[in-house]
Design an enzyme around this catalytic site. Structure first.
Site, mmCIF file in Angstrom:
data_model
loop_
_atom_site.group_PDB
_atom_site.id
_atom_site.type_symbol
_atom_site.label_atom_id
_atom_site.label_comp_id
_atom_site.label_asym_id
_atom_site.label_seq_id
_atom_site.Cartn_x
_atom_site.Cartn_y
_atom_site.Cartn_z
ATOM 1 N N CYS A 1 0.823 -1.214 0.000
ATOM 2 C CA CYS A 1 0.000 0.000 0.000
ATOM 3 C C CYS A 1 0.857 1.264 0.000
ATOM 4 O O CYS A 1 1.511 1.563 -0.984
ATOM 5 C CB CYS A 1 -0.969 0.004 1.179
ATOM 6 N N HIS B 1 -3.363 -6.818 0.878
ATOM 7 C CA HIS B 1 -3.081 -7.162 2.265
ATOM 8 C C HIS B 1 -4.081 -8.225 2.673
ATOM 9 O O HIS B 1 -4.602 -8.907 1.820
ATOM 10 C CB HIS B 1 -3.116 -5.922 3.150
ATOM 11 N N ARG C 1 -12.915 4.813 -2.741
ATOM 12 C CA ARG C 1 -11.821 3.888 -2.489
ATOM 13 C C ARG C 1 -12.067 2.582 -3.241
ATOM 14 O O ARG C 1 -13.199 2.191 -3.476
ATOM 15 C CB ARG C 1 -11.690 3.602 -0.992
#
Lengths: 466, 247
Positions: free
Chosen positions: B95, B196, B129
């Site tokens: 990220c 992740h 997002r």
């Protein structure tokens, strides 16, 4: 007296009735509908509260805390409006008022007890004139990784300014330490003195590490749990506020016994976080001038609600149903296992629906390593739910023997495996969307095995729960 | 004396999103399974990186404010780090750490955060997002392999230099930018990615890619095979969730 208000109440009540028939809980929709008809309905109905409107907020423990306050009101024969857990937005709160009021919308109550998420507090304060705000704690959960918590805390601080609210604050939470000076409101503090469960170092606390005044790293004398503890800032004068309600002589065996100021309390609840919930609820009771013996009885009688450590007896085996939803809650639930010296089995259902959080990486932030400690004495762990593989993996990497891990994604079969294990209690842990199913399964198993839940029998004696 | 691998966990106090601890736990436990020891060394602001004694670098994501602090600190170490990456130092950047490797990060409000400029890529924040389970296809040692994870990022990353190889191709999900099906970056033994969840426990082949690279650099053998029953089950469970119609 507005006709439109009466129509809104009636339509709301009908909506509650029909959602019930349709098998829904009917918590948000009726309020939503009524607010469309009469946008100020919440303000209007809240005007009939006589003694005080009490808001309970914070990250963890607000449902248990507000349920305990409700129990104190009940024991005190006070009338009150109380929104249900899971219905803590404005629409759900409006529904609670509609449900409680009369058809004309004129019924009066002593108190309103409103549980709400942190982010919702400013909105709620715009619609009701609250008298008291209780904050349990501020924890970052996995959905809050972008400083949203800091932002929310600031929103609350700004929203309460200029109001006539009294604040009941957790003095052990460093994230609440600037509320008094920032808001200028009357603040009452609750917190714990030294306990035998304190730790002098802690690995799992992150949120409170920095002083809210100057940004310096805080120095802790002791931790009660997570970032709650005795701290001071080496750089400025910041330290725990002086306590108005002090918890001391805490003993967990595993039921909770402790004293608040000079009032002795006992509860079947377990875990340090529940001692905090009791402390917060009792502080409210005392502030409202409710008699000590009423408070004492209420806490003693109070039995856990669904998933907040509900006890079942299935085929002679005690089973404890526990809701887990974030790392802090999971840490607490797991450390509770250590308080039970007998051998035990563990079931863990991990779901990833929206209400559970789609991102399950939070399980890696919790100290699952506890399950591998020999003194935890866990004979078998059954991993279940939509993400049974992920929780099994977490438990494997925590160092627990893979020979004793079983994956059974189906809830019923998984719970049966946990109960079939030899030894003491079966601990049934699950995330939010598995809770209802697990509870139904356990109620059914209990009924078939002829046992009756302590919670159920107690609630029946009282003629129903909420 | 058991050989020990040292993994540098960069800025654990600042860059610690999304269960990153799982990636480190996974590497550590697997390395021990292969008969070696493993130390996770936490490095924070102003700590020196002792490159000769570091076998791998791991860095996670953080908020914008924290990323700024990290950027300034990393700038002082930049030349060594780039050289080590060129020399094949294994590195996993997730990220925010991945974004830092590029030229810049432009936030939604227009604020520019400079990147380290290791690679010719850049990131732009946009409203909305990119969140959800993600499945990509990657290739390890010439073998196609599926990689599963969870992504949650506002930034859209674009690889400008067409010679840059992504970590994988998006099968389901968003990846670098939700447009060109690329996910992450793979350069020598460095992987930058938005995955992740955490990444490594459910993708043991990626974990082993790093471990084998570390071992090879030290001339140490990896001989045994670990039992990955639970790992593979968890991997498949997510895959089935993402591709419900294909079994």
């Amino acid at each position: 007296m507005s006709l439109r208000l009466i129509i809104a109440v009636i339509v709301g009540k009908l909506a509650i009735y029909f959602s019930r028939i349709a098998g829904n809980q009917g918590t948000d929709f009726p309020g939503q509908l009524a607010r469309k008809i009469y946008p100020d309905i919440l303000t209007a109905l809240a005007g009939h509260i006589q003694n005080g409107i009490i808001i309970v907020t914070g990250t963890n423990g607000k449902t248990t805390t507000s349920n305990m306050i409700a129990e104190i009101f009940r024991e005190n024969a006070s009338t009150y409006v109380h929104n249900r857990a899971g219905a803590n937005m404005l629409t759900g709160i409006t529904t609670a008022f509609i449900k409680a009021t009369s058809l004309s919308g004129q019924r009066t109550f002593d108190y309103a007890l409103l549980e709400t998420d942190e982010a919702n507090v400013p909105l709620l304060l715009q619609e009701v004139e609250a008298t008291m705000l209780i904050i349990t704690n501020f924890f970052r959960d996995q959905l809050d990784r972008y400083g949203e918590l800091d932002h929310t805390i600031n929103l609350i601080k700004n929203a309460v300014q200029g109001s006539r609210l009294e604040l009941i604050l957790n003095a052990d939470d460093p994230l609440q330490s600037d509320f008094a000076s920032h808001t200028g409101l009357k603040c009452w503090f609750y917190g714990f003195g030294d306990t035998i469960y304190d730790e002098l170092t802690s690995a799992d606390s992150r949120e409170g590490r920095y002083c809210v005044f100057c940004g310096h790293v805080l120095s802790y004398e002791r931790y009660h749990y997570a970032q709650l503890g005795q701290y001071h800032c080496p750089n400025c004068a910041n330290h725990n506020a002086a306590l108005n309600f002090t918890g001391h002589s805490l003993k967990m065996d595993p039921g909770i016994h402790f004293t608040i100021n000079d009032l002795g309390l006992q509860s079947t609840y377990q875990g340090f976080y529940n001692a905090y919930n009791i402390l917060a609820a009792v502080s409210v009771g005392k502030r409202l001038g409710i008699n000590d013996d009423v408070i004492q009885r209420a806490i003693f009688n109070y039995q856990p609600r669904a998933g907040r450590m509900e006890k079942f007896m299935i085929a002679g085996k005690p089973c404890l149903l526990v809701l887990v939803k974030n790392p802090t809650g999971l840490n607490q639930s797991l450390s509770m296992l250590l308080l039970d010296p007998a051998e035990k089995s563990l079931f863990f259902a991990l779901n990833d629906n929206a209400a559970d959080g789609r991102d399950i990486s939070w399980i890696w932030d919790a100290d699952v390593e506890t399950v591998a400690r020999p003194e935890a004495r866990i004979s078998k762990i059954i991993c279940s739910g939509q993400r049974s593989g992920d929780i099994a993996l977490r438990i494997k990497y925590a160092g627990y023997s893979t020979d004793d891990i079983r994956i059974e994604s189906r809830l019923q079969e998984g719970i049966a495996l946990a109960i079939a294990e030899e030894g003491g209690t079966a601990f049934i842990l699950c995330t939010y969307t598995a809770l209802f199913s697990c509870r139904q399964i356990m109620l059914k198993m209990q009924k078939q095995s002829g046992g009756i839940a302590q919670t159920e029998s107690r609630q029946q004696q009282k003629g129903g729960g909420e | 004396m058991t050989e020990k691998f040292v993994i540098a966990h960069m800025y654990p106090d600042l860059m610690n999103l999304y269960g990153d601890r799982g990636n480190l736990l996974c590497l550590q436990k697997r390395i021990r399974g292969y008969g070696y020891d493993c130390e996770i060394r936490q490095l924070s602001l102003n700590d020196l990186i002792d490159f000769p004694n570091i076998d791998m670098i791991f860095m996670g994501g953080g908020s914008d404010r924290e990323q700024g602090l990290v950027y300034n600190d990393l700038l002082t170490k930049v030349e060594n780090l780039l050289q080590e990456i060129e020399n094949g130092l294994p590195a996993l950047c997730i990220c925010g750490a991945y974004q830092l490797l590029g030229q810049y990060y432009k936030a939604v409000d227009g604020t520019m955060l400079k990147g380290l400029g290791f690679f010719d890529l850049y990131t732009e924040g946009r409203p909305g997002r990119l969140i959800g389970n993600i499945l990509i296809e990657s290739e390890i040692d010439g073998q196609k392999t599926s990689v599963v994870g969870f992504e949650n990022h506002g930034g859209r990353t674009y690889l400008c230099d067409k010679k840059l190889k992504p970590f994988g191709t998006v099968v389901r999900g968003h990846g670098n930018n939700g447009e060109d099906y690329s996910e992450g970056l793979w350069y020598k033994n460095l992987i930058g990615t938005y995955l992740h969840g955490p990444l490594l426990p459910k993708n043991p082949r990626i974990a082993d890619f790093f471990i084998k690279a570390m071992a090879a650099r030290r001339g140490l053998p990896i001989t045994n095979i670990l039992d990955d029953t639970i790992e593979n089950f968890a991997h498949q469970q997510v895959k089935n969730k993402i591709l419900p119609n294909i079994t």
